[in-house]
Write a protein that holds these residues in place. Structure first.
Motif, PDB file in Angstrom:
ATOM      1  N   GLY A 144       0.787  -1.225   0.000  1.00  0.00           N
ATOM      2  CA  GLY A 144       0.000   0.000   0.000  1.00  0.00           C
ATOM      3  C   GLY A 144       0.820   1.277   0.000  1.00  0.00           C
ATOM      4  O   GLY A 144       0.266   2.371   0.035  1.00  0.00           O
ATOM      5  N   GLY A 145       2.137   1.165  -0.014  1.00  0.00           N
ATOM      6  CA  GLY A 145       2.984   2.346  -0.050  1.00  0.00           C
ATOM      7  C   GLY A 145       3.227   2.986   1.306  1.00  0.00           C
ATOM      8  O   GLY A 145       3.728   4.106   1.382  1.00  0.00           O
ATOM      9  N   LYS A 146       2.894   2.293   2.377  1.00  0.00           N
ATOM     10  CA  LYS A 146       3.109   2.838   3.721  1.00  0.00           C
ATOM     11  C   LYS A 146       4.554   2.679   4.179  1.00  0.00           C
ATOM     12  O   LYS A 146       4.950   3.277   5.164  1.00  0.00           O
ATOM     13  CB  LYS A 146       2.192   2.141   4.727  1.00  0.00           C
ATOM     14  N   ALA A 191      -1.383   7.794  11.980  1.00  0.00           N
ATOM     15  CA  ALA A 191      -0.950   9.185  11.970  1.00  0.00           C
ATOM     16  C   ALA A 191       0.528   9.340  12.307  1.00  0.00           C
ATOM     17  O   ALA A 191       1.037  10.458  12.345  1.00  0.00           O
ATOM     18  CB  ALA A 191      -1.778   9.983  12.987  1.00  0.00           C
ATOM     19  N   PHE A 192       1.224   8.237  12.526  1.00  0.00           N
ATOM     20  CA  PHE A 192       2.611   8.292  12.963  1.00  0.00           C
ATOM     21  C   PHE A 192       3.548   7.813  11.870  1.00  0.00           C
ATOM     22  O   PHE A 192       3.216   6.928  11.093  1.00  0.00           O
ATOM     23  CB  PHE A 192       2.817   7.440  14.218  1.00  0.00           C
ATOM     24  N   GLU A 193       4.755   8.395  11.859  1.00  0.00           N
ATOM     25  CA  GLU A 193       5.760   7.992  10.880  1.00  0.00           C
ATOM     26  C   GLU A 193       7.090   7.775  11.588  1.00  0.00           C
ATOM     27  O   GLU A 193       7.515   8.591  12.395  1.00  0.00           O
ATOM     28  CB  GLU A 193       5.922   9.038   9.787  1.00  0.00           C
ATOM     29  N   TRP A 194       7.714   6.661  11.276  1.00  0.00           N
ATOM     30  CA  TRP A 194       9.039   6.335  11.800  1.00  0.00           C
ATOM     31  C   TRP A 194      10.035   6.449  10.659  1.00  0.00           C
ATOM     32  O   TRP A 194       9.795   5.938   9.565  1.00  0.00           O
ATOM     33  CB  TRP A 194       9.082   4.886  12.303  1.00  0.00           C
ATOM     34  N   LEU A 195      11.156   7.082  10.923  1.00  0.00           N
ATOM     35  CA  LEU A 195      12.288   7.105   9.995  1.00  0.00           C
ATOM     36  C   LEU A 195      13.408   6.336  10.677  1.00  0.00           C
ATOM     37  O   LEU A 195      13.958   6.793  11.686  1.00  0.00           O
ATOM     38  CB  LEU A 195      12.720   8.540   9.691  1.00  0.00           C
ATOM     39  N   ALA A 224       3.259  14.530  18.058  1.00  0.00           N
ATOM     40  CA  ALA A 224       1.951  14.132  17.514  1.00  0.00           C
ATOM     41  C   ALA A 224       1.112  13.431  18.579  1.00  0.00           C
ATOM     42  O   ALA A 224      -0.098  13.658  18.675  1.00  0.00           O
ATOM     43  CB  ALA A 224       2.136  13.233  16.307  1.00  0.00           C
ATOM     44  N   VAL A 225       1.753  12.592  19.397  1.00  0.00           N
ATOM     45  CA  VAL A 225       1.029  11.921  20.479  1.00  0.00           C
ATOM     46  C   VAL A 225       0.517  12.957  21.472  1.00  0.00           C
ATOM     47  O   VAL A 225      -0.636  12.878  21.932  1.00  0.00           O
ATOM     48  CB  VAL A 225       1.941  10.885  21.187  1.00  0.00           C
ATOM     49  N   GLY A 226       1.336  13.950  21.799  1.00  0.00           N
ATOM     50  CA  GLY A 226       0.911  15.010  22.725  1.00  0.00           C
ATOM     51  C   GLY A 226      -0.269  15.797  22.177  1.00  0.00           C
ATOM     52  O   GLY A 226      -1.205  16.123  22.913  1.00  0.00           O
ATOM     53  N   ARG A 227      -0.216  16.114  20.875  1.00  0.00           N
ATOM     54  CA  ARG A 227      -1.340  16.850  20.266  1.00  0.00           C
ATOM     55  C   ARG A 227      -2.623  16.024  20.303  1.00  0.00           C
ATOM     56  O   ARG A 227      -3.698  16.547  20.570  1.00  0.00           O
ATOM     57  CB  ARG A 227      -1.009  17.218  18.832  1.00  0.00           C
ATOM     58  N   LEU A 228      -2.499  14.745  20.030  1.00  0.00           N
ATOM     59  CA  LEU A 228      -3.690  13.897  20.053  1.00  0.00           C
ATOM     60  C   LEU A 228      -4.277  13.792  21.452  1.00  0.00           C
ATOM     61  O   LEU A 228      -5.493  13.830  21.632  1.00  0.00           O
ATOM     62  CB  LEU A 228      -3.355  12.499  19.531  1.00  0.00           C
ATOM     63  N   ARG A 229      -3.401  13.658  22.439  1.00  0.00           N
ATOM     64  CA  ARG A 229      -3.902  13.549  23.812  1.00  0.00           C
ATOM     65  C   ARG A 229      -4.514  14.864  24.302  1.00  0.00           C
ATOM     66  O   ARG A 229      -5.507  14.855  25.007  1.00  0.00           O
ATOM     67  CB  ARG A 229      -2.777  13.134  24.749  1.00  0.00           C
ATOM     68  N   ALA A 230      -3.913  15.986  23.954  1.00  0.00           N
ATOM     69  CA  ALA A 230      -4.410  17.276  24.422  1.00  0.00           C
ATOM     70  C   ALA A 230      -5.737  17.641  23.748  1.00  0.00           C
ATOM     71  O   ALA A 230      -6.619  18.213  24.374  1.00  0.00           O
ATOM     72  CB  ALA A 230      -3.389  18.370  24.147  1.00  0.00           C
ATOM     73  N   GLY A 231      -5.872  17.321  22.479  1.00  0.00           N
ATOM     74  CA  GLY A 231      -7.068  17.707  21.753  1.00  0.00           C
ATOM     75  C   GLY A 231      -8.140  16.648  21.716  1.00  0.00           C
ATOM     76  O   GLY A 231      -9.151  16.807  21.034  1.00  0.00           O
ATOM     77  N   PHE A 232      -7.964  15.587  22.446  1.00  0.00           N
ATOM     78  CA  PHE A 232      -8.932  14.507  22.382  1.00  0.00           C
ATOM     79  C   PHE A 232     -10.155  14.845  23.210  1.00  0.00           C
ATOM     80  O   PHE A 232     -10.079  15.066  24.398  1.00  0.00           O
ATOM     81  CB  PHE A 232      -8.308  13.206  22.898  1.00  0.00           C
ATOM     82  N   GLU A 233     -11.272  14.914  22.555  1.00  0.00           N
ATOM     83  CA  GLU A 233     -12.545  15.069  23.240  1.00  0.00           C
ATOM     84  C   GLU A 233     -13.482  14.017  22.673  1.00  0.00           C
ATOM     85  O   GLU A 233     -13.614  13.896  21.460  1.00  0.00           O
ATOM     86  CB  GLU A 233     -13.130  16.460  22.997  1.00  0.00           C
TER      87      GLU A 233
END
Length: 173
Positions: free
Chosen positions: A76-78, A104-108, A141-150
């Protein structure tokens, strides 16, 4: 005669006509060549790790729970090797740089070791080295998801009679 704490077992008849005790049987060493004959990689552990498919490596490094999920992600090109898409059967080499996107996460990561066997998580982390920039972006990204999660407000299911009338009025029925 044998030791006093061992029971006599009829496991192997000796040329002298007596049977061996369990203790004597346990102390007999069998040749290790039999195990090597069945598993040729036991002689040369590097034989398996010289050529590893990318989907097997992703599974062994614990990026995906199943090998088929890893193969689907590669198809799938991921997963990209360098900046190009690859097929699941592509042979991986030490030093290759991979971009792996899961949700939503990317590892290099840079491949440090090759393995086609899935082991414990601490050993799997030794197979690759993640870029500091990649780790920082992922943690942010994890911090943004946790802070904005409603949690999404519940819809309440099927509309009641008054709500249905209001909907008809709005829709013009």
């Amino acid at each position: 005669m044998g030791c006093g704490h061992c029971r006599w077992f009829a496991l192997q008849l000796q040329p002298s006509g007596r049977f061996l005790t369990q203790h004597e049987v346990d102390t007999i060493r069998l040749p290790a060549a039999r195990a090597v004959d069945r598993n040729p990689s036991a002689v040369n552990p590097e034989a398996d790790s010289e050529r590893v498919r990318i989907d097997k490596w992703l599974w062994a490094a614990r990026f995906f729970k199943t090998r088929s999920a890893a193969a689907q992600a590669v198809d799938g090109g991921k997963v990209k090797l360098g900046d190009e898409r690859v097929k699941p059967a592509r042979v991986l080499r030490i030093g290759d740089r991979l971009a792996i996107r899961i949700g939503a996460f990317e590892w290099l990561v840079t491949v440090r070791a090759l393995s086609d066997r899935r082991g414990p998580a601490p050993m799997a982390r030794e197979l690759y080295e993640e870029d500091e920039q990649s780790r920082g972006l992922r943690i942010a990204a994890v911090g943004r998801l946790r802070a904005g999660f409603e949690p999404e407000p519940e819809h309440g299911g099927r509309p009641e009679k008054k709500q249905r009338r209001d909907l008809r009025r709005v829709r013009g029925y």
